[in-house]
Design a protein around this motif. Structure first.
Motif, PDB file in Angstrom:
ATOM      1  N   ILE A 112       0.868  -1.174   0.000  1.00  0.00           N
ATOM      2  CA  ILE A 112       0.000   0.000   0.000  1.00  0.00           C
ATOM      3  C   ILE A 112       0.902   1.221   0.000  1.00  0.00           C
ATOM      4  N   ASN A 113       0.945   1.900  -1.146  1.00  0.00           N
ATOM      5  CA  ASN A 113       1.802   3.068  -1.339  1.00  0.00           C
ATOM      6  C   ASN A 113       3.248   2.790  -0.931  1.00  0.00           C
ATOM      7  N   GLY A 114       3.732   1.633  -1.356  1.00  0.00           N
ATOM      8  CA  GLY A 114       5.126   1.291  -1.114  1.00  0.00           C
ATOM      9  C   GLY A 114       5.391   0.562   0.188  1.00  0.00           C
ATOM     10  N   THR A 115       4.401   0.535   1.104  1.00  0.00           N
ATOM     11  CA  THR A 115       4.586  -0.157   2.383  1.00  0.00           C
ATOM     12  C   THR A 115       4.149  -1.606   2.247  1.00  0.00           C
ATOM     13  N   LEU A 116       5.032  -2.525   2.607  1.00  0.00           N
ATOM     14  CA  LEU A 116       4.762  -3.951   2.439  1.00  0.00           C
ATOM     15  C   LEU A 116       3.695  -4.424   3.423  1.00  0.00           C
ATOM     16  N   ILE A 117       2.740  -5.183   2.894  1.00  0.00           N
ATOM     17  CA  ILE A 117       1.724  -5.825   3.729  1.00  0.00           C
ATOM     18  C   ILE A 117       2.321  -7.115   4.282  1.00  0.00           C
ATOM     19  N   LYS A 118       2.137  -7.358   5.557  1.00  0.00           N
ATOM     20  CA  LYS A 118       2.725  -8.539   6.193  1.00  0.00           C
ATOM     21  C   LYS A 118       1.640  -9.520   6.641  1.00  0.00           C
ATOM     22  N   ASN A 119       2.050 -10.783   6.722  1.00  0.00           N
ATOM     23  CA  ASN A 119       1.207 -11.827   7.299  1.00  0.00           C
ATOM     24  C   ASN A 119      -0.171 -11.877   6.648  1.00  0.00           C
ATOM     25  N   GLN A 120      -0.206 -11.877   5.299  1.00  0.00           N
ATOM     26  CA  GLN A 120      -1.484 -11.920   4.586  1.00  0.00           C
ATOM     27  C   GLN A 120      -2.111 -13.309   4.664  1.00  0.00           C
ATOM     28  N   ARG A 121      -3.436 -13.323   4.871  1.00  0.00           N
ATOM     29  CA  ARG A 121      -4.205 -14.573   4.828  1.00  0.00           C
ATOM     30  C   ARG A 121      -5.490 -14.320   4.056  1.00  0.00           C
ATOM     31  N   ILE A 122      -5.789 -15.211   3.121  1.00  0.00           N
ATOM     32  CA  ILE A 122      -7.066 -15.164   2.416  1.00  0.00           C
ATOM     33  C   ILE A 122      -8.053 -16.047   3.175  1.00  0.00           C
ATOM     34  N   ILE A 123      -9.257 -15.508   3.411  1.00  0.00           N
ATOM     35  CA  ILE A 123     -10.279 -16.207   4.180  1.00  0.00           C
ATOM     36  C   ILE A 123     -11.476 -16.480   3.276  1.00  0.00           C
ATOM     37  N   LEU A 124     -11.935 -17.724   3.252  1.00  0.00           N
ATOM     38  CA  LEU A 124     -13.196 -18.071   2.598  1.00  0.00           C
ATOM     39  C   LEU A 124     -14.204 -18.345   3.703  1.00  0.00           C
ATOM     40  N   LYS A 125     -15.143 -17.419   3.882  1.00  0.00           N
ATOM     41  CA  LYS A 125     -16.081 -17.477   5.003  1.00  0.00           C
ATOM     42  C   LYS A 125     -17.451 -17.904   4.518  1.00  0.00           C
ATOM     43  N   SER A 126     -18.045 -18.874   5.213  1.00  0.00           N
ATOM     44  CA  SER A 126     -19.353 -19.403   4.840  1.00  0.00           C
ATOM     45  C   SER A 126     -20.448 -18.376   5.115  1.00  0.00           C
ATOM     46  N   HIS A 127     -21.436 -18.321   4.225  1.00  0.00           N
ATOM     47  CA  HIS A 127     -22.587 -17.437   4.425  1.00  0.00           C
ATOM     48  C   HIS A 127     -23.576 -18.004   5.426  1.00  0.00           C
ATOM     49  N   SER A 128     -23.649 -19.321   5.534  1.00  0.00           N
ATOM     50  CA  SER A 128     -24.686 -19.943   6.361  1.00  0.00           C
ATOM     51  C   SER A 128     -24.198 -20.381   7.733  1.00  0.00           C
TER      52      SER A 128
END
Length: 674
Positions: free
Chosen positions: A155-171
């Motif tokens: 984000i504007n040159g600042t590194l994002i750390k410890n990224q996790r993608i989450i698939l969250k259930s609707h139900s």
């Protein structure tokens, strides 16, 4: 000399702009780049930081310098100019662009993007005050084995750390978590989610969690562009299917369900047969069009008795201002021959209401249209319809313009036409109108410019709005009973505009309500009902069967004025319905959930959307519910200064006699033999 923005490079949180210069004839030592913001006319000058060659230069900027605090501006649109200010010569050249950038986050709530306008000139766009719960990705695709996601990891040159993608259930509260461990390119990440992990019969939404400057962030994954060109459907062993869908708010849904059965596949094969029927029908329509063109070229003479043809929305309805005018004619001058031009779908309505009609695109329709002395319509006739010299064509139009019209649309992207062709046809059609009805000075000015209209304008207000002025409280109760709406409940009306990007495929349109009906019922369901007025193309795309106790769909109800009259509150976005509803001096809420996308990618606006509206703007569904509660508690806007300023500008000239004034105009033409 020409200057072209040919590239943008990110460097230590700053931006390096690269320009290609063509036909350079002067030294560049005294040149600089000037940025001018289109709305505020603010300007920023930047020196040339490096001359790479005789025709390539670089300029360093910091995007943070290009937005400022403003109470009424959240978008900044900078044009770029190259200025050569030597002692002997001064050149000002607007920079062109062949570089279109992705969206780059400046902060959690602001981003920038380089693109070009309709003329190919470079624009540097910055948007502030965006939601802080959204994270824009670049792509999302299904392969045979994985769900693959790509996006930026800075984000504007600042590194994002410890990224996790989450698939969250609707139900359920269940969620799947996938750490980001791979880089696609420098500054970009990619994540692969095994399809075997996705639960059966599930609907999930994608989120991201990460650390930025020591703070934990959780956001929805969104994608603003179309999913066209990306892989959004995959068949799995075991008769499973997984699809990707984009929500109304640009969120991404992952759906898993059982694939089609053998019986369904046989049915789909039948669908191919129906496709062949559609092809045959299309050929028949083309042949009929050739026949219509020939019939219109045949000579006709006018009827001895005065005949008026009425048409509304290309024959799809018997409604709107033409119908209001028709009813006054039937009362005052029943001896005049009056005929409605309709689609076959309106035959039942006409028979039930003793309305004479002719079905469009038939031999009889051509003959009656050509032999009539007056046409009264609220939309354009096809260009191949010939207007005889003895016809007086009165165009009532169908709304006060909010979105750009006609010649004012700089870049027409509709299939089957070009911008030049669209503009030419619009002007040619508009100047067949002998008189055009206008509701106010604002519309009159726009009609002149957008339609290239040079004939008579009747500034009398829209005839359809006479009903809003003349209807009494007991009449409103009668309309409620006719519609089946409880008399003891408040009524909220939701009437959004049709969006060009709701087209899915030929004959199919998509729409999802941008607020939760369960939340609405919980907040207001005991003493309030919701009525829906959707565009006819998408009115069948909604399933509200689980909410029939408090949601009513009147998308196909012909007289929208009746719906205004029974409503205590209107909610809309970019539809011009609010101009008419304002006649009632009742509260109006605006819920433009995709405002920036709609403004940038579809059509522009005439009004300043953030300043000139007669009601509050809700930016999310939570705020919408809060504003509904406040509006229902304050039903009369007559004491609201901002609202009444709007009313006086757009509504005040209509005295409830607009229909009569059109009738009088026609009768004057008849009596004077014009």
């Amino acid at each position: 000399m020409r200057a072209i923005l040919s590239g943008v490079h990110q460097k230590k949180g700053k931006q390096v702009l690269e320009f290609e210069l063509l036909d350079v004839t002067v030294p560049l030592e005294t040149a600089y780049v000037l940025f001018v913001e289109k709305n505020s006319l603010a300007s920023i000058m930047k020196p040339i930081s490096k001359i790479l060659s005789h025709n390539i230069i670089r300029v360093n900027i910091d995007a943070q310098d290009f937005h400022f605090q403003s109470s009424d501006q959240t978008e900044f649109e900078w044009q770029i100019f190259l200025i050569n200010n030597s002692l002997t010569n001064k050149n000002v050249i607007q920079v062109e662009s062949e570089y279109l950038s992705d969206r780059h986050q400046l902060e959690l709530t602001s981003y920038y993007q380089f693109n070009s306008d309709a003329q190919g000139m470079a624009l540097f766009n910055i948007r502030t005050h965006q939601s802080d719960d959204e994270f824009m990705i670049n792509s999302v695709n299904l392969t045979d084995v994985d769900l693959e996601i790509t996006g930026y990891n800075k984000i504007n040159g600042t590194l994002i750390k410890n990224q996790r993608i989450i698939l969250k259930s609707h139900s359920t509260d269940g969620k799947l978590e996938y750490p980001v461990s791979k880089k696609l390119f420098e500054g970009m990440f990619t994540v692969s989610i095994p399809l075997t992990d996705i639960p059966q019969n599930s609907v999930g939404e994608l989120f991201i969690e990460y650390e930025l400057n020591g703070k934990e962030i959780k956001q929805r994954l969104i994608i603003s562009k179309s999913l066209a060109g990306q892989s959004t459907d995959v068949q799995l062993p075991g008769n499973r299917e997984i699809t990707l869908e984009k929500r109304y708010d640009n969120g991404i849904l992952v759906k898993e369900f059982a694939g089609a059965s053998l019986l369904q596949k046989v049915g789909a094969a039948g669908g191919k047969a129906s496709t062949m029927i559609d092809v045959i029908k299309m050929i028949q329509d083309k042949l009929n069009l050739v026949r219509m063109r020939f019939l219109f070229k045949s000579g006709h003479s006018p009827y001895e008795n005065t005949t008026i043809i009425f048409e509304s929305f290309g024959g799809r309805q018997v409604s709107d201002s033409p119908y209001a005018i028709y009813k006054v004619f039937k009362t005052l001058y029943p001896g005049i021959n009056m005929i409605w031009s309709i689609d076959r779908s309106q035959k039942k309505f006409c028979k039930e209401n003793q309305i004479a009609y002719v079905v469009r695109r038939t031999n009889k329709w051509v003959r009656i249209l050509e032999k009539s002395q007056f046409w009264i319509s609220n939309a354009r006739f096809p260009t191949w319809v010939k207007k005889p010299s003895y016809v007086t064509y009165i165009q009532t139009w169908h709304g006060t313009p909010l979105k750009k019209l006609g010649l004012d649309i700089e870049n027409v992207s509709m299939p089957g036409t070009t911008t030049v062709k669209y503009h030419k046809n619009f002007v040619r059609e508009a100047n067949r109108w002998d008189a055009l009805v206008s509701p106010n000075d604002y519309s009159t000015q726009i009609f002149r410019s957008a339609f290239g209209f040079n004939n008579q304008i009747l500034k009398i207000g829209y005839p359809r709005n006479d009903e809003l002025i003349n209807t009494q409280p007991e009449d409103i109760d009668a309309i409620k009973e006719q519609l089946g709406i409880p008399l003891d409940k408040k009524v909220v009306m939701y009437a959004p505009t049709y969006r060009d990007n709701q087209f899915a495929e030929k004959g199919k349109y998509t729409f999802e309500l941008p607020f939760d009906l369960d939340d609405f019922r919980k907040s207001f369901g005991d003493d309030t009902v919701l009525i829906l007025r959707m565009h006819y193309l998408i009115s069948n795309a909604l399933d509200i069967s689980d909410y029939s106790d408090f949601v009513y769909d009147y998308s196909n109800y012909p007289n929208i004025s009746d719906l205004y009259l029974v409503s205590d509150l209107l909610i809309t976005d970019y539809s011009s319905v609010f101009f008419d509803y304002a006649y009632l001096k009742r509260p109006i809420l605006f819920y433009p959930y995709d405002y920036h996308l709609y403004k940038e990618e579809l059509r522009g606006f005439y009004l300043n959307y953030e300043k000139d509206l007669p009601g509050k703007i809700a930016e999310n569904s939570k705020q919408l519910l809060e504003e509904i509660n406040h509006a229902l508690a304050h039903p009369d806007m007559a004491a609201n200064e901002k609202f009444m300023n709007f009313y006086n500008r757009f509504c005040a000239i209509n005295d409830g006699l607009s229909s009569l004034k059109v009738v009088n105009y026609v009768m004057h033409q008849i009596e004077s033999g014009m």
